[in-house]
Design a protein around this motif. Structure first.
Motif, PDB file in Angstrom:
ATOM      1  N   CYS A  32       5.550  -5.219   1.181  1.00  0.00           N
ATOM      2  CA  CYS A  32       5.950  -5.238  -0.223  1.00  0.00           C
ATOM      3  C   CYS A  32       6.015  -6.688  -0.714  1.00  0.00           C
ATOM      4  CB  CYS A  32       7.315  -4.569  -0.360  1.00  0.00           C
ATOM      5  SG  CYS A  32       7.995  -4.676  -2.011  1.00  0.00           S
ATOM      6  N   CYS A  45      10.102  -7.374  -1.439  1.00  0.00           N
ATOM      7  CA  CYS A  45      11.131  -7.381  -0.377  1.00  0.00           C
ATOM      8  C   CYS A  45      10.546  -7.498   1.030  1.00  0.00           C
ATOM      9  CB  CYS A  45      12.006  -6.137  -0.491  1.00  0.00           C
ATOM     10  SG  CYS A  45      11.171  -4.608  -0.064  1.00  0.00           S
ATOM     11  N   GLN A 105       9.114  -5.425   2.876  1.00  0.00           N
ATOM     12  CA  GLN A 105       9.204  -4.203   3.686  1.00  0.00           C
ATOM     13  C   GLN A 105       7.797  -3.831   4.156  1.00  0.00           C
ATOM     14  OE1 GLN A 105      11.704  -2.078   4.616  1.00  0.00           O
ATOM     15  NE2 GLN A 105      10.326  -0.503   5.375  1.00  0.00           N
ATOM     16  N   CYS A 132       7.081   0.947  -3.009  1.00  0.00           N
ATOM     17  CA  CYS A 132       7.905   0.525  -1.873  1.00  0.00           C
ATOM     18  C   CYS A 132       9.048   1.511  -1.667  1.00  0.00           C
ATOM     19  CB  CYS A 132       8.456  -0.875  -2.121  1.00  0.00           C
ATOM     20  SG  CYS A 132       9.565  -1.443  -0.840  1.00  0.00           S
ATOM     21  N   CYS A 137      12.643  -0.945  -2.144  1.00  0.00           N
ATOM     22  CA  CYS A 137      13.085  -1.493  -3.428  1.00  0.00           C
ATOM     23  C   CYS A 137      12.502  -0.749  -4.625  1.00  0.00           C
ATOM     24  CB  CYS A 137      12.759  -2.985  -3.516  1.00  0.00           C
ATOM     25  SG  CYS A 137      11.016  -3.348  -3.673  1.00  0.00           S
ATOM     26  N   SER A 177       9.568  -1.019  -6.080  1.00  0.00           N
ATOM     27  CA  SER A 177       8.513  -1.688  -6.845  1.00  0.00           C
ATOM     28  C   SER A 177       7.156  -1.142  -6.388  1.00  0.00           C
ATOM     29  CB  SER A 177       8.589  -3.189  -6.648  1.00  0.00           C
ATOM     30  OG  SER A 177       8.172  -3.528  -5.346  1.00  0.00           O
TER      31      SER A 177
END
Ligand SMILES: [Zn+2]
Length: 128
Positions: A97, A100, A102, A117, A120, A122
Motif C-alpha cells: 500500500c 501504510c 501493508q 488496502c 487503511c 485507500s
C-alpha cells in the motif's frame, strides 16, 4: 573441559538461524576476495567478510538473548514472507500500500484493477 565449555555457552545466544544464514555471505565474500586480482579491492572484500564474521560471533556470544531472538524472529518472518511470495508468484501479484505499506496480494491476469488496502482503506490502480 566439557563442563567449562557448557558453562561458557550457557546464557548466550548461540548460532541461531540468522547467524547461520550470515555465515554464507561471509564465505562468499572470502572466496570473492581471493578471486579478485586488484589488491585494494581484494583487501576491502576481506575486511568486509571479517566484519561480518565478527558480527556473527558477537551475536552468537551475546548475553542479550532477548534482542538477538527478536532479530532472529524478524529475519524468520521476512524469510517466510519471501518464500511464500516465491511459491505464489505464478498465481498472485504482490503490492504494498502506498500509504501504510501493508503487503497486499491480488490474483494475477485480471488486467488493470483498483486495489483497496485491507488496513487503511485507500485504493490505487495497478495492472495485474
Ligand atoms: Zn494501506
Amino acid at each position: 573441559m566439557r563442563y567449562k565449555f557448557h558453562a561458557f555457552f550457557s546464557g548466550r545466544n548461540g548460532f541461531d538461524v540468522l547467524g547461520k544464514m550470515l555465515l554464507w555471505p561471509a564465505l562468499i565474500l572470502l572466496v570473492a576476495g581471493s578471486a579478485v586480482r586488484i589488491a585494494w579491492l581484494s583487501s576491502m572484500i576481506y575486511y568486509l567478510a571479517l566484519a561480518l564474521l565478527i558480527y556473527v560471533y558477537v551475536r552468537a556470544l551475546s548475553r542479550n538473548i532477548e534482542r538477538c531472538q527478536a532479530q532472529n524472529e524478524r529475519y524468520i518472518q521476512w524469510r517466510n514472507y519471501r518464500k511464500l511470495r516465491f511459491q505464489q508468484r505464478k498465481t498472485y501479484r504482490f503490492y504494498s500500500c502506498p500509504k501504510c505499506r501493508q503487503h497486499l496480494r491480488v490474483p494475477k491476469g485480471k488486467g488493470r484493477i483498483s486495489i483497496t488496502c485491507s488496513r487503511c482503506g485507500s485504493s490505487f490502480v495497478k495492472k495485474t
